[in-house]
Design a protein around this motif. Structure first.
Motif, PDB file in Angstrom:
ATOM      1  N   LEU A   1      -1.468  13.576  -1.876  1.00  0.00           N
ATOM      2  CA  LEU A   1      -2.789  12.966  -1.710  1.00  0.00           C
ATOM      3  C   LEU A   1      -3.502  12.766  -3.044  1.00  0.00           C
ATOM      4  O   LEU A   1      -4.355  11.882  -3.171  1.00  0.00           O
ATOM      5  CB  LEU A   1      -3.646  13.816  -0.775  1.00  0.00           C
ATOM      6  CG  LEU A   1      -3.195  13.845   0.694  1.00  0.00           C
ATOM      7  CD1 LEU A   1      -4.049  14.815   1.494  1.00  0.00           C
ATOM      8  CD2 LEU A   1      -3.238  12.458   1.330  1.00  0.00           C
ATOM      9  N   ARG A   2      -3.121  13.558  -4.038  1.00  0.00           N
ATOM     10  CA  ARG A   2      -3.716  13.381  -5.373  1.00  0.00           C
ATOM     11  C   ARG A   2      -3.306  12.057  -6.007  1.00  0.00           C
ATOM     12  O   ARG A   2      -3.936  11.618  -6.979  1.00  0.00           O
ATOM     13  CB  ARG A   2      -3.314  14.541  -6.282  1.00  0.00           C
ATOM     14  CG  ARG A   2      -4.058  15.836  -5.981  1.00  0.00           C
ATOM     15  CD  ARG A   2      -3.527  16.975  -6.819  1.00  0.00           C
ATOM     16  NE  ARG A   2      -4.190  18.221  -6.500  1.00  0.00           N
ATOM     17  CZ  ARG A   2      -3.703  19.435  -6.788  1.00  0.00           C
ATOM     18  NH1 ARG A   2      -2.515  19.533  -7.398  1.00  0.00           N
ATOM     19  NH2 ARG A   2      -4.367  20.515  -6.464  1.00  0.00           N
ATOM     20  N   THR A   3      -2.250  11.422  -5.501  1.00  0.00           N
ATOM     21  CA  THR A   3      -1.847  10.107  -6.008  1.00  0.00           C
ATOM     22  C   THR A   3      -2.725   8.991  -5.450  1.00  0.00           C
ATOM     23  O   THR A   3      -2.512   7.824  -5.764  1.00  0.00           O
ATOM     24  CB  THR A   3      -0.368   9.813  -5.676  1.00  0.00           C
ATOM     25  OG1 THR A   3      -0.229   9.610  -4.260  1.00  0.00           O
ATOM     26  CG2 THR A   3       0.538  10.940  -6.130  1.00  0.00           C
ATOM     27  N   ARG A   4      -3.679   9.338  -4.607  1.00  0.00           N
ATOM     28  CA  ARG A   4      -4.655   8.411  -4.034  1.00  0.00           C
ATOM     29  C   ARG A   4      -3.990   7.282  -3.236  1.00  0.00           C
ATOM     30  O   ARG A   4      -4.156   6.091  -3.533  1.00  0.00           O
ATOM     31  CB  ARG A   4      -5.536   7.808  -5.141  1.00  0.00           C
ATOM     32  CG  ARG A   4      -6.389   8.839  -5.853  1.00  0.00           C
ATOM     33  CD  ARG A   4      -7.422   9.415  -4.900  1.00  0.00           C
ATOM     34  NE  ARG A   4      -8.187  10.514  -5.530  1.00  0.00           N
ATOM     35  CZ  ARG A   4      -9.146  11.188  -4.929  1.00  0.00           C
ATOM     36  NH1 ARG A   4      -9.443  10.900  -3.672  1.00  0.00           N
ATOM     37  NH2 ARG A   4      -9.786  12.157  -5.549  1.00  0.00           N
TER      38      ARG A   4
ATOM     39  N   GLU B   1      -0.913  18.100  -0.512  1.00  0.00           N
ATOM     40  CA  GLU B   1      -2.005  18.007  -1.478  1.00  0.00           C
ATOM     41  C   GLU B   1      -1.539  17.288  -2.745  1.00  0.00           C
ATOM     42  O   GLU B   1      -2.275  16.466  -3.311  1.00  0.00           O
ATOM     43  CB  GLU B   1      -2.546  19.394  -1.825  1.00  0.00           C
ATOM     44  CG  GLU B   1      -3.724  19.325  -2.774  1.00  0.00           C
ATOM     45  CD  GLU B   1      -4.723  20.445  -2.598  1.00  0.00           C
ATOM     46  OE1 GLU B   1      -5.891  20.253  -3.011  1.00  0.00           O
ATOM     47  OE2 GLU B   1      -4.346  21.498  -2.064  1.00  0.00           O
TER      48      GLU B   1
ATOM     49  N   TYR C   1      -9.947  14.245   0.214  1.00  0.00           N
ATOM     50  CA  TYR C   1      -9.548  13.209  -0.741  1.00  0.00           C
ATOM     51  C   TYR C   1      -9.969  11.814  -0.283  1.00  0.00           C
ATOM     52  O   TYR C   1      -9.617  10.823  -0.918  1.00  0.00           O
ATOM     53  CB  TYR C   1      -8.037  13.267  -0.970  1.00  0.00           C
ATOM     54  CG  TYR C   1      -7.621  14.444  -1.819  1.00  0.00           C
ATOM     55  CD1 TYR C   1      -7.667  14.385  -3.207  1.00  0.00           C
ATOM     56  CD2 TYR C   1      -7.214  15.638  -1.231  1.00  0.00           C
ATOM     57  CE1 TYR C   1      -7.302  15.471  -3.990  1.00  0.00           C
ATOM     58  CE2 TYR C   1      -6.840  16.735  -1.998  1.00  0.00           C
ATOM     59  CZ  TYR C   1      -6.896  16.639  -3.380  1.00  0.00           C
ATOM     60  OH  TYR C   1      -6.523  17.725  -4.155  1.00  0.00           O
ATOM     61  N   GLN C   2     -10.671  11.745   0.847  1.00  0.00           N
ATOM     62  CA  GLN C   2     -11.199  10.487   1.387  1.00  0.00           C
ATOM     63  C   GLN C   2     -10.085   9.471   1.636  1.00  0.00           C
ATOM     64  O   GLN C   2     -10.210   8.285   1.308  1.00  0.00           O
ATOM     65  CB  GLN C   2     -12.276   9.916   0.454  1.00  0.00           C
ATOM     66  CG  GLN C   2     -13.483  10.840   0.297  1.00  0.00           C
ATOM     67  CD  GLN C   2     -14.576  10.249  -0.573  1.00  0.00           C
ATOM     68  OE1 GLN C   2     -14.307   9.604  -1.576  1.00  0.00           O
ATOM     69  NE2 GLN C   2     -15.830  10.472  -0.179  1.00  0.00           N
ATOM     70  N   ILE C   3      -9.002   9.964   2.248  1.00  0.00           N
ATOM     71  CA  ILE C   3      -7.868   9.118   2.594  1.00  0.00           C
ATOM     72  C   ILE C   3      -7.894   8.860   4.097  1.00  0.00           C
ATOM     73  O   ILE C   3      -7.845   9.812   4.889  1.00  0.00           O
ATOM     74  CB  ILE C   3      -6.525   9.793   2.217  1.00  0.00           C
ATOM     75  CG1 ILE C   3      -6.530  10.215   0.740  1.00  0.00           C
ATOM     76  CG2 ILE C   3      -5.361   8.858   2.533  1.00  0.00           C
ATOM     77  CD1 ILE C   3      -6.710   9.080  -0.229  1.00  0.00           C
TER      78      ILE C   3
ATOM     79  N   ASP D   1       0.828  -1.209   0.000  1.00  0.00           N
ATOM     80  CA  ASP D   1       0.000   0.000   0.000  1.00  0.00           C
ATOM     81  C   ASP D   1       0.857   1.251   0.000  1.00  0.00           C
ATOM     82  O   ASP D   1       1.867   1.326   0.715  1.00  0.00           O
ATOM     83  CB  ASP D   1      -0.905   0.036   1.244  1.00  0.00           C
ATOM     84  CG  ASP D   1      -2.091  -0.894   1.137  1.00  0.00           C
ATOM     85  OD1 ASP D   1      -2.306  -1.478   0.058  1.00  0.00           O
ATOM     86  OD2 ASP D   1      -2.816  -1.037   2.142  1.00  0.00           O
TER      87      ASP D   1
ATOM     88  N   CYS E   1      -7.068  15.328   3.997  1.00  0.00           N
ATOM     89  CA  CYS E   1      -7.296  13.879   3.981  1.00  0.00           C
ATOM     90  C   CYS E   1      -8.783  13.566   3.856  1.00  0.00           C
ATOM     91  O   CYS E   1      -9.173  12.653   3.111  1.00  0.00           O
ATOM     92  CB  CYS E   1      -6.719  13.241   5.240  1.00  0.00           C
ATOM     93  SG  CYS E   1      -4.905  13.218   5.311  1.00  0.00           S
TER      94      CYS E   1
ATOM     95  N   LYS F   1      -3.363   4.758   0.029  1.00  0.00           N
ATOM     96  CA  LYS F   1      -4.305   3.998   0.837  1.00  0.00           C
ATOM     97  C   LYS F   1      -4.477   4.598   2.232  1.00  0.00           C
ATOM     98  O   LYS F   1      -5.504   4.381   2.883  1.00  0.00           O
ATOM     99  CB  LYS F   1      -3.832   2.547   0.971  1.00  0.00           C
ATOM    100  CG  LYS F   1      -3.862   1.771  -0.328  1.00  0.00           C
ATOM    101  CD  LYS F   1      -5.283   1.529  -0.792  1.00  0.00           C
ATOM    102  CE  LYS F   1      -5.295   0.617  -2.005  1.00  0.00           C
ATOM    103  NZ  LYS F   1      -6.670   0.362  -2.500  1.00  0.00           N
TER     104      LYS F   1
END
Length: 369
Positions: free
Chosen positions: A130-133, A127, A162-164, A86, A159, A135
């Motif tokens: 986090l755009r790399t999505r 930011e 981006y729903q992380i 991950d 977070c 886990k």
């Protein structure tokens, strides 16, 4: 002794904390394992601490899971959110309690934000990351080496946007800065009981925004006929007998923090750190200080860090030198080869002690130490 190593543990423990530990040793048996008086006293002691932590950190009592320390709490949180391979985003100031479990699980680690005391850069780099999505994401609230207060509310908001899922390491902030599990929306917040919360060593807390995956399994005093751990909080995270005397002391520490107020504690500790940082700079030392700094400050002596800290210890000044279990933070700051001498102020710090420290450092300066 002038004690300036509160980043390692608060010392000495306040009298109410010591009394609470002693009383628990005399009155408390095993909580949840019987209906007799000593067992019920233990259960009430543990629950009171849970309630006090929930009040201070703005969550429900059952969301407070007791651990051995912050490292134990972080391991539980990390093993819940992160699987082998991950991608996980972390800050450039993380402690080994974060990086070693990630390496152990085989995570793909992406480091974001490595400039000291630069919140704009931290947010910009986060930011992008986090755009790399990824886990999961993990960030310290305060650097244990340099005292840099990361923009925790803003990082939490990113977070969430981006729903992380994310974990906050509050090892250096709990008891000194406001923390709300409800407002931050973290999946987990990990903290020790023995630093800013003034409790004994061997205590810690994991605030749970979700039910964790246990890393220990065993008796809980509940659901005993089943071989699976209970699927509810706090039982799922608390296998075996909890440290009742330690939790009793932690409860007393939490009460003291709440009574004093975290804002007042922060002003005192950060004020002494800033005062000493200015004094050290005036003496010609390289000091790592800036805006958004807590009650911790690091500096480079004119000799080897370990040698300087040893000489200070001989003069009755307790501080810590080296890499402080955070080589990533030193790599970010360019001090990996040398380490630093760290001063970390606590709830009993005073201007008188700070002046005495600087006086002795003035003597060191003349000796080129």
């Amino acid at each position: 002794m002038i004690y300036l190593d509160n980043g390692a543990t608060s010392f000495p423990k306040p009298e109410p904390v010591r009394r609470a530990v002693q009383e628990a040793l005399l009155t408390c048996a095993n909580p949840g394992r019987g209906g007799y008086e000593a067992a019920m006293q233990a259960a009430e002691t543990v629950f009171l601490c849970r309630e006090r932590a929930a009040s201070l950190f703005d969550c429900r009592a059952e969301q407070v899971v007791f651990t051995l320390n912050a490292t134990h709490a972080l391991n539980m949180a990390i093993h819940t959110l992160v699987k082998p391979g991950d991608r996980v985003v972390i800050s450039g100031f993380e402690h080994n309690a974060v990086t070693r479990p990630l390496h152990g699980v085989g995570a793909d680690i992406l480091i974001a934000g490595r400039r000291l005391f630069d919140r704009e850069d931290t947010l910009f780099q986060w930011e992008k990351a986090l755009r790399t999505r990824p886990k999961a994401a993990i960030f310290t609230h305060v650097s244990n080496v340099f005292g840099y207060i990361l923009p925790t509310e803003e990082l939490s908001a990113l977070c969430r946007r981006y729903q992380i899922p994310f974990i906050i390491d509050a090892a250096q902030s709990a008891g000194m800065l406001p923390l709300s599990l409800r407002k931050l929306g973290a999946d987990f917040i990990a903290m020790p009981g023995h630093k800013g919360l003034l409790g004994p060593q061997g205590t810690g807390i994991l605030l749970c925004g979700q039910v964790p995956e246990p890393i220990l399994r065993g008796g809980t005093g509940s659901e005993s006929k089943y071989q699976e751990m209970p699927d509810y909080l706090p039982d799922r995270g608390e296998a075996g007998t909890v440290n009742v005397p330690g939790i009793a002391g932690l409860s007393a520490g939490l009460a003291l923090v709440a009574e004093t107020g975290v804002e007042r504690i922060f002003r005192r500790e950060a004020g002494e750190a800033a005062f000493c940082a200015r004094g050290l700079r005036n003496l010609g030392y390289r000091v790592f200080a800036g805006p958004f700094q807590s009650g911790t400050v690091s500096f480079l002596p004119k000799s080897d860090c370990e040698e300087a800290a040893s000489r200070l210890a001989e003069l009755g000044i307790a501080c810590r030198a080296g890499l402080h279990c955070a080589p990533l933070a030193h790599e970010s700051a360019g001090t990996l080869a040398t380490g630093t001498v760290r001063l970390s102020f606590g709830h009993t710090c005073s201007r008188q002690e700070s002046r005495e420290f600087l006086r002795r450092m003035g003597e060191f300066s003349q000796r080129k130490l």
